[in-house]
Write an enzyme that holds these catalytic residues in place. Structure first.
Site, PDB file in Angstrom:
ATOM      1  CG  ASP A 123      -5.062  -4.011   4.477  1.00  0.00           C
ATOM      2  OD1 ASP A 123      -4.510  -4.181   5.691  1.00  0.00           O
ATOM      3  OD2 ASP A 123      -5.925  -3.168   4.208  1.00  0.00           O
ATOM      4  CG  HIS A 124       0.283  -4.140   8.239  1.00  0.00           C
ATOM      5  ND1 HIS A 124       0.013  -2.958   7.654  1.00  0.00           N
ATOM      6  CD2 HIS A 124       0.182  -4.396   9.382  1.00  0.00           C
ATOM      7  CE1 HIS A 124      -0.129  -2.271   8.809  1.00  0.00           C
ATOM      8  NE2 HIS A 124      -0.031  -2.870   9.639  1.00  0.00           N
ATOM      9  CD  GLU A 172      -0.732   4.669  14.092  1.00  0.00           C
ATOM     10  OE1 GLU A 172       0.194   3.967  14.095  1.00  0.00           O
ATOM     11  OE2 GLU A 172      -1.275   5.094  13.178  1.00  0.00           O
ATOM     12  CE  LYS A 225      -1.693   1.943   4.073  1.00  0.00           C
ATOM     13  NZ  LYS A 225      -1.066   2.642   5.062  1.00  0.00           N
ATOM     14  CE  LYS A 272      -2.411  -5.194  12.414  1.00  0.00           C
ATOM     15  NZ  LYS A 272      -1.055  -4.787  13.193  1.00  0.00           N
ATOM     16  CG  HIS A 305      -4.657  -0.748   7.430  1.00  0.00           C
ATOM     17  ND1 HIS A 305      -3.988  -1.731   6.582  1.00  0.00           N
ATOM     18  CD2 HIS A 305      -3.940   0.177   7.901  1.00  0.00           C
ATOM     19  CE1 HIS A 305      -3.103  -1.022   6.463  1.00  0.00           C
ATOM     20  NE2 HIS A 305      -2.478  -0.438   7.057  1.00  0.00           N
ATOM     21  CG  ASP A 338      -1.326   5.864   6.748  1.00  0.00           C
ATOM     22  OD1 ASP A 338      -0.577   5.252   5.867  1.00  0.00           O
ATOM     23  OD2 ASP A 338      -1.213   5.966   7.756  1.00  0.00           O
TER      24      ASP A 338
HETATM   25  C1  BG6 Z   1       0.588   1.633   8.350  1.00  0.00           C
HETATM   26  C2  BG6 Z   1       0.281   3.040   8.225  1.00  0.00           C
HETATM   27  O1  BG6 Z   1      -0.030   1.026   7.157  1.00  0.00           O
HETATM   28  O2  BG6 Z   1      -0.392   0.973   9.380  1.00  0.00           O
HETATM   29  C3  BG6 Z   1       0.948   3.681   9.238  1.00  0.00           C
HETATM   30  O3  BG6 Z   1       0.817   3.606   7.121  1.00  0.00           O
HETATM   31  C4  BG6 Z   1       0.412   3.147  10.585  1.00  0.00           C
HETATM   32  O4  BG6 Z   1       0.822   5.096   9.392  1.00  0.00           O
HETATM   33  C5  BG6 Z   1       0.330   1.649  10.697  1.00  0.00           C
HETATM   34  O5  BG6 Z   1       1.228   3.316  11.855  1.00  0.00           O
HETATM   35  C6  BG6 Z   1      -0.399   0.723  11.681  1.00  0.00           C
HETATM   36  O6  BG6 Z   1      -0.330  -0.438  11.663  1.00  0.00           O
HETATM   37  P1  BG6 Z   1      -0.100  -1.161  12.932  1.00  0.00           P
HETATM   38  O7  BG6 Z   1      -0.192  -2.471  12.466  1.00  0.00           O
HETATM   39  O8  BG6 Z   1       0.716  -0.641  13.910  1.00  0.00           O
HETATM   40  O9  BG6 Z   1      -1.677  -1.010  13.697  1.00  0.00           O
END
Ligand code: BG6
Length: 488
Positions: A185-186, A224, A156, A190, A248, A243
């Site tokens: 999409d990480h 965050e 992404k 999870k 996500h 973002d």
């Molecule tokens: C990323 C965003 O895809 O996901 C970041 O670009 C964000 O801005 C991050 O901090 C959050 O990922 P996670 O896994 O820490 O919730």
């Protein structure tokens, strides 16, 4: 567990942060767990002038750093790195791809690998069209071998608008087949996110309640504590909507809202995801002002590589509806933001209260029932319900039944990238976004971004770092649901 076929992974942008922070450490974990193919090698490619040894020495340090308390024998890292190589070349220049071809052929011969290759674009987004185009021009996008394959993993952001996402999709599909394209999409990597599907579809007790008859509202949040750190340049052009929400949170929501697929296979699952996105009620201009709140933390404009008059949002809260049989009238809420009091991602299902309240003060007049799926940290699932306090009378107390992932003490919780890389090697695209879903989600998001662009700084609300986002969030009309952090 099934092992992936022997293959080669080429990582473009290998000198970058993603490779050293996520990709190589995740591949190392897979190696330690015996999940990599028997014969496998990794070729990092980028412009930086490293040799194989220099690149591996650097990765050794990063893998060690990523171990965080795990105590692997350092020798294992060296064993793993014996299969890691590096090619310094200009990946924007098709004329240089003969170097890549030569190196691939050399490694395939040296490691006795079939012609099975995954390309990983860990590059800045401007390269997402250029690298595939060069692969096409040099014939590296295809294999002549009947049992070979080509796959490409794209990070992404996948486009910055509906139009650019479509253009990128068209471009990639002209070079690779849809089933060869893996849009990562990480969040879907999870464990707790995948568990949403298991929780819903392996238990008979939740599904009968999982609809507008019993559910009052659904909140999905990812908050965050950090700000934009050193990513000001990217973030200022993206903002929280692109973002976090477009990808996500939308993907997370699709797992909560989708119908059961007929079989647990990539295409039926992805068919259900796209149906959810297509059923989201589009906003009118009036809705956008009443149902979407954007904020910016104070001090954001002074961050490195951020425009001093930037209107980029670092916080979004929004309410929306899914117009289908199951979800009619149920408000869904998204909350996300940087520099909020807590780092937390979770889904909260608020059930309706009983039709008649028998007990005085019963859960403060609201529903006693709430299901919280905690994605991170402290991965857990908890169900709240009312019970009688011991003693005289019938005073109701809300209690909680909790499952915590760390209670499965022997189970290792893999990093999202481990799961996703392994799936791509196995050819399983279930947890990757399909082009139609991606376009459908952009279709919903795009008008909001256009509206904000027209509005400039109007209706951009500011909040103090470390506080709960802008007060204006209350306009969403969610009485108790102001921000995931405020509720605790
Ligand atoms: C990323 C965003 O895809 O996901 C970041 O670009 C964000 O801005 C991050 O901090 C959050 O990922 P996670 O896994 O820490 O919730």
């Amino acid at each position: 567990m099934k092992k992936a076929d022997n293959q080669l992974l080429v990582i473009f942008g290998a000198s970058g942060d993603l490779t050293s922070r996520k990709l190589l450490p995740s591949l190392f974990e897979l190696y330690v767990r015996g999940l990599l193919p028997d014969r496998f090698c990794i070729l990092g490619a980028a412009r930086t002038a490293y040799g194989d040894e220099e690149f591996c020495a650097e990765q050794h340090t990063h893998i060690l750093e990523a171990q965080k308390g795990k105590t692997y024998d350092e020798g294992l890292i060296d064993d793993f790195l014996e299969n890691v190589y590096y090619l310094a070349f200009d990946s924007t220049n098709a004329d240089e791809y003969y170097k890549l071809r030569e190196r691939i052929e050399f490694l395939q011969e040296k490691h006795d690998l079939p012609d099975k290759i995954i390309y990983y674009l860990a590059t800045p987004p401007v390269m997402y069209e250029i690298v595939p185009q060069c692969l096409l021009e040099s014939g590296l996008n295809k294999t002549e071998s009947p049992d070979g394959f080509r796959r490409i993993i794209v990070e992404k952001p996948f486009g910055t608008s509906l139009e650019s996402a479509r253009q990128l999709n068209d471009h990639l599909r002209h070079i690779f087949h849809e089933e060869e394209i893996y849009r990562i999409d990480h969040y879907l990597g999870k464990e707790t996110v995948q568990n949403i599907l298991v929780l819903r579809f392996s238990n008979g007790i939740f599904e009968p309640l999982w609809n507008h008859n019993y559910i009052d509202s659904i909140e999905i949040s990812a908050t965050e504590t950090l700000g934009v750190e050193n990513r000001g340049k990217y973030y200022d052009g993206a903002g929280a909507m692109r973002d976090m929400i477009q990808n996500h949170l939308m993907q997370l929501m699709s797992f909560i809202a989708m119908e059961s697929p007929s079989i647990f296979e990539p295409e039926p699952i992805r068919d259900e995801i796209v149906k959810v996105f297509r059923s989201i009620r589009p906003y009118t201009v009036l809705d956008m002002d009443k149902m979407v709140v954007r904020g910016q933390y104070i001090g954001y404009r002074e961050e490195k590589n951020v425009a001093p008059d930037s209107n980029t949002e670092t916080y979004v809260a929004m309410k929306f509806f899914i117009d289908n049989w199951r979800w009619s009238g149920v408000p869904f809420y998204f909350y996300t933001g940087k520099k909020l009091p807590e780092k937390s991602s979770e889904v909260v299902i608020h059930f309706k209260s009983t039709p008649h309240q028998l007990f005085v003060g019963q859960c403060s007049g609201g529903s006693c029932n709430k299901l919280t799926i905690r994605i991170q940290p402290n991965e857990s699932i908890s169900l709240k319900f009312g019970l009688k306090m011991p003693g005289a009378g019938f005073e109701v107390k809300q209690v909680s039944m909790d499952f915590r992932y760390d209670s499965l003490s022997k189970s290792y919780l893999p990093d999202a990238y481990e799961r996703l890389l392994l799936d791509a090697m196995l050819g399983d695209s279930t947890l990757y976004a399909r082009s139609d879903a991606l376009e459908a989600s952009w279709k919903f998001i795009d008008p909001i971004l256009l509206h904000w662009k027209e509005e400039g700084s109007k209706n951009l609300f500011f909040y103090e770092p470390g506080e709960d986002g802008p007060e204006e969030t209350v306009i969403l009309g969610a009485e108790k649901k102001v921000c995931a952090c405020q509720r605790r």
